[in-house]
Scaffold this motif. Structure first.
Motif, mmCIF file in Angstrom:
data_model
loop_
_atom_site.group_PDB
_atom_site.id
_atom_site.type_symbol
_atom_site.label_atom_id
_atom_site.label_comp_id
_atom_site.label_asym_id
_atom_site.label_seq_id
_atom_site.Cartn_x
_atom_site.Cartn_y
_atom_site.Cartn_z
ATOM 1 N N ILE A 36 0.949 -1.134 -0.082
ATOM 2 C CA ILE A 36 -0.018 -0.166 0.100
ATOM 3 C C ILE A 36 0.873 1.359 -0.004
ATOM 4 O O ILE A 36 1.732 1.518 0.369
ATOM 5 C CB ILE A 36 -1.099 0.196 1.359
ATOM 6 N N SER A 37 0.698 2.125 -0.559
ATOM 7 C CA SER A 37 1.119 2.993 -1.121
ATOM 8 C C SER A 37 0.298 4.751 -0.715
ATOM 9 O O SER A 37 -0.913 4.636 -1.148
ATOM 10 C CB SER A 37 2.000 3.818 -1.839
ATOM 11 N N ASP A 38 0.828 6.147 -0.841
ATOM 12 C CA ASP A 38 -0.160 7.484 -0.261
ATOM 13 C C ASP A 38 -0.586 7.106 -2.060
ATOM 14 O O ASP A 38 0.264 6.948 -3.307
ATOM 15 C CB ASP A 38 0.498 8.193 -0.019
ATOM 16 N N GLY A 39 -2.136 7.668 -1.923
ATOM 17 C CA GLY A 39 -2.621 7.574 -3.104
ATOM 18 C C GLY A 39 -3.594 9.395 -4.251
ATOM 19 O O GLY A 39 -4.009 9.195 -5.137
ATOM 20 N N GLN A 40 -2.375 10.457 -2.933
ATOM 21 C CA GLN A 40 -2.907 11.314 -3.497
ATOM 22 C C GLN A 40 -2.575 12.141 -5.063
ATOM 23 O O GLN A 40 -3.987 12.667 -5.017
ATOM 24 C CB GLN A 40 -2.320 12.600 -2.320
ATOM 25 N N LYS A 41 -1.570 11.533 -5.134
ATOM 26 C CA LYS A 41 -1.615 11.532 -6.592
ATOM 27 C C LYS A 41 -2.223 12.063 -7.165
ATOM 28 O O LYS A 41 -2.114 12.128 -8.712
ATOM 29 C CB LYS A 41 0.261 11.621 -7.103
ATOM 30 N N PHE A 42 -2.523 10.117 -7.436
ATOM 31 C CA PHE A 42 -3.840 10.221 -8.571
ATOM 32 C C PHE A 42 -5.308 10.031 -7.787
ATOM 33 O O PHE A 42 -6.473 10.024 -8.764
ATOM 34 C CB PHE A 42 -3.862 8.738 -9.006
ATOM 35 N N GLY A 43 -5.816 11.301 -6.898
ATOM 36 C CA GLY A 43 -6.875 11.036 -6.297
ATOM 37 C C GLY A 43 -7.300 9.862 -5.575
ATOM 38 O O GLY A 43 -8.397 10.692 -5.218
ATOM 39 N N GLY A 44 -7.058 9.441 -4.647
ATOM 40 C CA GLY A 44 -7.165 8.535 -3.615
ATOM 41 C C GLY A 44 -6.978 8.613 -2.920
ATOM 42 O O GLY A 44 -5.931 9.534 -2.537
ATOM 43 N N ASP A 45 -7.318 7.838 -1.745
ATOM 44 C CA ASP A 45 -5.797 7.585 -0.090
ATOM 45 C C ASP A 45 -5.165 6.672 -0.430
ATOM 46 O O ASP A 45 -4.323 7.166 0.122
ATOM 47 C CB ASP A 45 -7.105 7.553 0.554
ATOM 48 N N PHE A 46 -5.284 5.587 -1.306
ATOM 49 C CA PHE A 46 -4.039 4.242 -1.553
ATOM 50 C C PHE A 46 -4.100 3.891 -3.223
ATOM 51 O O PHE A 46 -5.116 4.215 -3.440
ATOM 52 C CB PHE A 46 -4.451 3.361 -0.810
ATOM 53 N N LEU A 47 -2.940 3.674 -2.983
ATOM 54 C CA LEU A 47 -2.869 2.963 -4.428
ATOM 55 C C LEU A 47 -2.415 1.146 -3.905
ATOM 56 O O LEU A 47 -1.962 1.580 -2.643
ATOM 57 C CB LEU A 47 -0.942 3.014 -5.242
ATOM 58 N N VAL A 48 -2.820 0.488 -3.964
ATOM 59 C CA VAL A 48 -2.618 -0.843 -4.161
ATOM 60 C C VAL A 48 -1.819 -2.043 -4.944
ATOM 61 O O VAL A 48 -2.469 -1.690 -5.614
ATOM 62 C CB VAL A 48 -4.157 -1.726 -3.639
ATOM 63 N N TYR A 49 -1.644 -2.585 -4.158
ATOM 64 C CA TYR A 49 -0.109 -3.412 -5.633
ATOM 65 C C TYR A 49 -0.146 -4.966 -5.077
ATOM 66 O O TYR A 49 -0.620 -5.125 -3.648
ATOM 67 C CB TYR A 49 1.484 -3.236 -5.897
ATOM 68 N N VAL A 50 -0.123 -5.584 -5.321
ATOM 69 C CA VAL A 50 0.456 -7.118 -5.279
ATOM 70 C C VAL A 50 1.788 -7.053 -5.146
ATOM 71 O O VAL A 50 1.245 -8.353 -4.248
ATOM 72 C CB VAL A 50 -0.119 -8.328 -6.188
ATOM 73 N N ASP A 51 2.079 -6.735 -4.711
ATOM 74 C CA ASP A 51 3.440 -6.755 -5.353
ATOM 75 C C ASP A 51 4.516 -5.612 -4.452
ATOM 76 O O ASP A 51 3.708 -4.861 -4.558
ATOM 77 C CB ASP A 51 4.405 -7.997 -6.048
ATOM 78 N N ASP A 52 6.130 -5.602 -4.716
ATOM 79 C CA ASP A 52 6.444 -4.280 -4.502
ATOM 80 C C ASP A 52 6.461 -3.765 -5.375
ATOM 81 O O ASP A 52 6.275 -3.555 -6.326
ATOM 82 C CB ASP A 52 8.680 -4.825 -4.538
#
Length: 74
Positions: A36-52
């Motif tokens: 999980i990382s910050d999603g502000q840059k893309f208009g959300g709260d979090f960006l979600v990944y299945v891997d690194d």
């Protein structure tokens, strides 16, 4: 500088409802073993990944909203 230790309950009581929601969503995603990382840059709260994140793109963007704030006409 003086530091005061507070309990988890006191910490949670001082959080806004939206911050509590974001923490709950983050914890749920983390428990499901997502990255999980910050999603502000893309208009959300979090960006979600299945891997690194350095090895793949995010699979979705999470925006936290309360159910009663959703537009029921859509």
């Amino acid at each position: 500088l003086q530091v005061r230790v507070i309990s988890l309950e006191e910490f949670q009581n001082n959080m806004s409802p939206m911050d509590r929601l974001r923490c709950d969503v983050f914890a749920d995603l983390y428990d499901r073993h997502y990255w999980i990382s910050d999603g502000q840059k893309f208009g959300g709260d979090f960006l979600v990944y299945v891997d690194d994140p350095s090895r793949c793109h995010s699979i979705f963007i999470v925006t936290c909203v309360f159910r009663n704030e959703l537009d029921s006409s859509s």
